[in-house]
Design a protein around this motif. Structure first.
Motif, PDB file in Angstrom:
ATOM      1  N   PHE A  88     101.876   6.532 -55.117  1.00  0.00           N
ATOM      2  CA  PHE A  88     102.120   5.764 -55.218  1.00  0.00           C
ATOM      3  C   PHE A  88     102.290   4.421 -56.349  1.00  0.00           C
ATOM      4  CE2 PHE A  88     102.430   6.004 -50.318  1.00  0.00           C
ATOM      5  CZ  PHE A  88     103.658   6.162 -50.120  1.00  0.00           C
ATOM      6  N   ALA A  89     101.225   4.747 -57.222  1.00  0.00           N
ATOM      7  CA  ALA A  89     101.252   4.028 -58.294  1.00  0.00           C
ATOM      8  C   ALA A  89     102.321   4.732 -59.182  1.00  0.00           C
ATOM      9  CB  ALA A  89      99.795   4.204 -59.114  1.00  0.00           C
ATOM     10  N   ILE A  90     102.935   5.868 -59.359  1.00  0.00           N
ATOM     11  CA  ILE A  90     104.031   6.458 -60.296  1.00  0.00           C
ATOM     12  C   ILE A  90     104.783   5.648 -59.460  1.00  0.00           C
ATOM     13  CG2 ILE A  90     104.808   8.072 -60.812  1.00  0.00           C
ATOM     14  CD1 ILE A  90     102.274   8.679 -62.018  1.00  0.00           C
ATOM     15  N   VAL A  91     105.451   5.629 -57.855  1.00  0.00           N
ATOM     16  CA  VAL A  91     105.858   5.246 -57.407  1.00  0.00           C
ATOM     17  C   VAL A  91     106.827   3.826 -57.987  1.00  0.00           C
ATOM     18  CG1 VAL A  91     107.164   4.683 -55.412  1.00  0.00           C
ATOM     19  CG2 VAL A  91     106.343   7.285 -55.924  1.00  0.00           C
TER      20      VAL A  91
ATOM     21  N   GLN B   3     118.546   6.316 -68.927  1.00  0.00           N
ATOM     22  CA  GLN B   3     117.796   6.196 -70.228  1.00  0.00           C
ATOM     23  C   GLN B   3     116.361   5.415 -70.130  1.00  0.00           C
ATOM     24  OE1 GLN B   3     116.945   8.772 -71.987  1.00  0.00           O
ATOM     25  NE2 GLN B   3     118.655  10.009 -70.611  1.00  0.00           N
ATOM     26  N   VAL B   4     116.528   4.747 -68.759  1.00  0.00           N
ATOM     27  CA  VAL B   4     115.513   3.442 -69.117  1.00  0.00           C
ATOM     28  C   VAL B   4     114.279   4.186 -68.843  1.00  0.00           C
ATOM     29  CG1 VAL B   4     114.415   0.655 -67.717  1.00  0.00           C
ATOM     30  CG2 VAL B   4     116.964   2.238 -67.506  1.00  0.00           C
ATOM     31  N   GLN B   5     113.521   3.623 -69.569  1.00  0.00           N
ATOM     32  CA  GLN B   5     111.243   4.087 -70.127  1.00  0.00           C
ATOM     33  C   GLN B   5     110.688   3.619 -69.036  1.00  0.00           C
ATOM     34  OE1 GLN B   5     109.810   6.488 -72.089  1.00  0.00           O
ATOM     35  NE2 GLN B   5     112.772   6.910 -72.848  1.00  0.00           N
ATOM     36  N   THR B   6     110.067   4.342 -68.408  1.00  0.00           N
ATOM     37  CA  THR B   6     108.844   3.198 -67.276  1.00  0.00           C
ATOM     38  C   THR B   6     107.564   3.053 -68.504  1.00  0.00           C
ATOM     39  OG1 THR B   6     107.679   5.611 -67.987  1.00  0.00           O
ATOM     40  CG2 THR B   6     108.792   5.441 -65.535  1.00  0.00           C
TER      41      THR B   6
ATOM     42  N   ARG C 184     109.911   1.676 -60.433  1.00  0.00           N
ATOM     43  CA  ARG C 184     110.086   0.592 -60.192  1.00  0.00           C
ATOM     44  C   ARG C 184     111.072  -0.425 -61.554  1.00  0.00           C
ATOM     45  NH1 ARG C 184     113.276  -3.429 -60.060  1.00  0.00           N
ATOM     46  NH2 ARG C 184     113.222  -5.359 -58.180  1.00  0.00           N
ATOM     47  N   ARG C 185     111.580  -0.382 -62.610  1.00  0.00           N
ATOM     48  CA  ARG C 185     112.033  -0.281 -63.759  1.00  0.00           C
ATOM     49  C   ARG C 185     113.235  -2.198 -63.738  1.00  0.00           C
ATOM     50  NH1 ARG C 185     113.353   4.573 -63.191  1.00  0.00           N
ATOM     51  NH2 ARG C 185     114.441   5.326 -64.544  1.00  0.00           N
TER      52      ARG C 185
ATOM     53  N   GLY D 184     113.634   2.656 -58.086  1.00  0.00           N
ATOM     54  CA  GLY D 184     113.523   4.251 -58.063  1.00  0.00           C
ATOM     55  C   GLY D 184     112.215   4.472 -57.103  1.00  0.00           C
ATOM     56  N   GLU D 185     113.124   3.849 -56.311  1.00  0.00           N
ATOM     57  CA  GLU D 185     112.833   4.303 -55.270  1.00  0.00           C
ATOM     58  C   GLU D 185     113.728   6.164 -54.240  1.00  0.00           C
ATOM     59  OE1 GLU D 185     113.216   1.656 -52.137  1.00  0.00           O
ATOM     60  OE2 GLU D 185     111.804   0.389 -52.494  1.00  0.00           O
ATOM     61  N   GLU D 186     114.660   5.846 -54.780  1.00  0.00           N
ATOM     62  CA  GLU D 186     115.202   7.606 -53.970  1.00  0.00           C
ATOM     63  C   GLU D 186     114.920   8.330 -55.226  1.00  0.00           C
ATOM     64  OE1 GLU D 186     117.652   7.973 -51.790  1.00  0.00           O
ATOM     65  OE2 GLU D 186     117.153   5.783 -51.599  1.00  0.00           O
ATOM     66  N   VAL D 187     114.918  10.356 -54.953  1.00  0.00           N
ATOM     67  CA  VAL D 187     114.776  10.666 -55.546  1.00  0.00           C
ATOM     68  C   VAL D 187     115.034  11.295 -56.833  1.00  0.00           C
ATOM     69  CG1 VAL D 187     113.894  13.772 -55.852  1.00  0.00           C
ATOM     70  CG2 VAL D 187     113.318  12.360 -53.200  1.00  0.00           C
TER      71      VAL D 187
END
Lengths: 501, 100
Positions: A355-358, A459-462, A362-363, A368-371
């Motif tokens: 979940f931390a990765i999920v 292309q949005v980075q985490t 979110r950026r 960032g919730e869809e596969v």
């Protein structure tokens, strides 16, 4: 109750309080801290609410230190209301770690959602207190109040983003089904009180030991208790709230309710059934076994078709509870309690890591919730993608991760139970647990495929913040360590299971 | 003196009405009232047993339940208002953003 009546002076009352409150030191510290967070939020000296998160982390740290010092001490307090034993200690560690990790992953997330408020951290602390009382409560009143303290805080946290229709809707569904399950559970508790004449678990155990298990009221109470707790841990067929709530809640809270209430619910289930309902052992075993089968099958099958990662992980967490319930069915003689405790410990780390990765996904404007949002993550941020791969491997139970060892103990417990009782139900459970693990590989693979084999759609980075990095490092280290060096953790879980043998 | 069985029958009726209400009604407030019925059925049980057993713990339990139910009602109505501001409905069938 008798020593409450016998006080003759204020000094005696104070002595009683001092002696008993030592047993709930961590809870007292967290309560003070949670109220403190609210006051600091009001005064707001630093003008940046970000610090409130760090302040509550400090409180969790103090509570953890106090808990560490209570290690190895046993006894009951407050007239047989709470108990301090390795079982409670073990689960309290899980709750404190989960709360700390959730605070860490929330710091940045709340800034993105523009909802950085002090209540958020206070509510997490209060919910943690409720869970800790659930793990240590040995009286139905204590268990009920702890359950409600935890649940009410979580309803509010689920609806925390109150201007989002989805968050409010998730809270509504969670609240209605949660309150309904509380009613069912409470009705079962009232019947149990009528049958045994006491609310203390030890007293219930003594009172029921001579009673025939065929008594209808006792069977009804058992069914109601299993159903009520089944709702809390989201076991099929009482799981309807989980996918909707998981999807609509803020992702950090999804992480919290995927670990906290489930672990606490299983702790209570073990306490009530293994400790005090030995009389109806054969009945509740069949009931829980049926629920475990349904949970493993439906949790894994329904996850396959999900496109929303939070929904997918909701079904995945439902299926994990199924495996834990297999451990409950196997029973203390076959180390089932140990296996379930160990599984929950491993599950807390690998699930919070996922979940931390999920949360990290979110950026800017991307939810960032869809596969699909994971497409090509490996080419943009290889480190994050590899971390996610490790956590998913752990959830799927692939060696050398924590998930593999945890599943191994569950399987050996149920197979041992089969040879001990030659009950074909145990064999069925083992076979279904094995088969459903294979289904699980399939849906975790979908996320892996999106990350490694699909081209990036944006292309949005985490962006890793220090707090997020700390949370990821802790979850990663434990996900691996519990898998390759299980020794110390096995010791802890064995000690935890000992009081329920 | 009214025998305990009468109270138990009353509470069994209340809990049945409550469960049927939760399962069939579509207005969230009425579902909520049905849940309160279930909680109060449990309270009647606790107090009836308490009297039957000449034991005070059941009544203490009932007081705790009433307190917790009050807190739950406050939170529940707060969530209903939050939801109504977003969706302008309290019909359970129209609350369908989340499904899959």
């Amino acid at each position: 109750m008798e020593n409450l009546m016998g006080f003759t002076s204020t000094a005696e009352v104070l002595r009683y309080l001092r002696q008993n409150s030592a047993a709930i030191g961590p809870e007292i510290i967290l309560t003070i801290w949670a109220v403190g967070v609210l006051i600091v939020d009001l005064v707001n000296p630093l003008n940046k609410r970000f610090w409130l998160g760090l302040f509550s982390l400090l409180g969790i740290g103090f509570a953890g230190f106090n808990l560490y010092r209570l290690h190895g001490i046993e006894g009951t307090a407050f007239s047989q209301m709470v108990v301090l034993d390795p079982f409670a200690w073990f689960f309290k560690v899980i709750f404190l770690v989960a709360a700390a990790l959730v605070v860490l992953i929330s710091l940045k997330y709340l800034d993105i959602e523009e909802a950085q408020h002090g209540e958020y951290y206070a509510l997490i602390l209060f919910a943690t207190i409720g869970m800790m009382f659930l793990a240590s409560g040995i009286d139905l009143i204590m268990i009920f109040v702890g359950l409600e303290l935890m649940a009410i805080c979580e309803y509010v946290l689920t609806g925390y983003l109150k201007f989002r229709p989805r968050s409010a809707e998730a809270a509504m569904k969670f609240f209605l089904l949660g309150a309904f399950s509380t009613g069912i559970l409470l009705y079962g508790m009232s019947l149990l009180y009528g049958l045994s004449g006491t609310t203390s678990l030890q007293g219930i155990s003594d009172a029921l030991s001579g009673v025939s298990s065929n008594q209808p009221a006792l069977l009804l109470a058992t069914i109601l208790l299993v159903a009520g707790l089944g709702f809390k841990v989201a076991a099929v067929p009482f799981h309807m709230w989980a996918p909707d709530t998981f999807e609509g809640a803020p992702t950090t809270i999804t992480a919290f309710i995927s670990v906290g209430p489930k672990v606490a619910g299983i702790a209570v289930l073990l306490r009530i059934f293994v400790q005090s309902m030995e009389t109806v052992r054969s009945d509740y075993t069949v009931l829980v076994a049926l629920i475990a089968i349904l949970t493993m099958v439906w949790g894994n099958v329904a996850a396959v078709t999900q496109n929303n990662v939070k929904r997918l992980l909701a079904y995945s967490s439902i299926s994990h509870i199924g495996y834990v319930l297999v451990g409950v069915v196997a029973g203390p003689e076959s180390n089932g309690v140990f296996a379930a405790s160990y599984y929950l410990f491993a599950y807390a780390f690998m699930n919070l890591g996922t979940f931390a990765i999920v949360v990290l996904m979110r950026r800017q404007e991307i939810q960032g919730e869809e596969v699909n949002d994971f497409n090509g993550l490996f080419f943009k941020s290889p480190g994050v993608a590899l971390l996610m791969l490790i956590f998913l491997a752990a959830l799927a139970g692939i060696p050398p991760t924590a998930g593999f060892v945890a599943k191994f103990f569950i399987f050996s417990a149920v197979i041992d139970a089969y040879f001990r009782t030659t009950d074909s139900l145990m064999a069925v459970l083992a076979v279904i647990a094995g088969l459903t693990t294979i289904i699980a590989l399939f849906y975790y693979w979908r996320i892996v495929k999106a990350m490694f084999l699909t081209e990036a759609t944006d292309q949005v980075q985490t962006r890793l913040t220090p707090a997020m990095t700390a949370a990821l490092v802790v979850t990663l280290v434990f996900t691996i360590l519990v898998g390759i060096y299980p020794g110390p953790f096995v010791e802890l879980a064995r000690a935890a299971a000992a009081p329920l043998q | 003196m009214i025998p305990a069985s009468h109270y138990l029958i009353l509470s069994a009726l209340l809990v049945t009405i409550g469960v049927i209400g939760v399962l069939t009604r579509r207005n969230i407030l009425i579902i909520f009232m049905s849940i309160e019925l279930i909680l109060n059925a449990a309270n009647i049980n606790l107090i009836a047993f308490s009297r039957q057993l000449q034991d005070v713990i059941g009544q203490v339990f009932a007081v705790f339940v009433i307190t917790v139910a009050a807190a739950e009602a406050a939170i529940g109505l707060g969530i209903v208002i939050a939801l109504f501001r977003n969706r302008e409905t309290i019909n359970a069938d129209e609350i369908d953003l989340l499904k899959g």
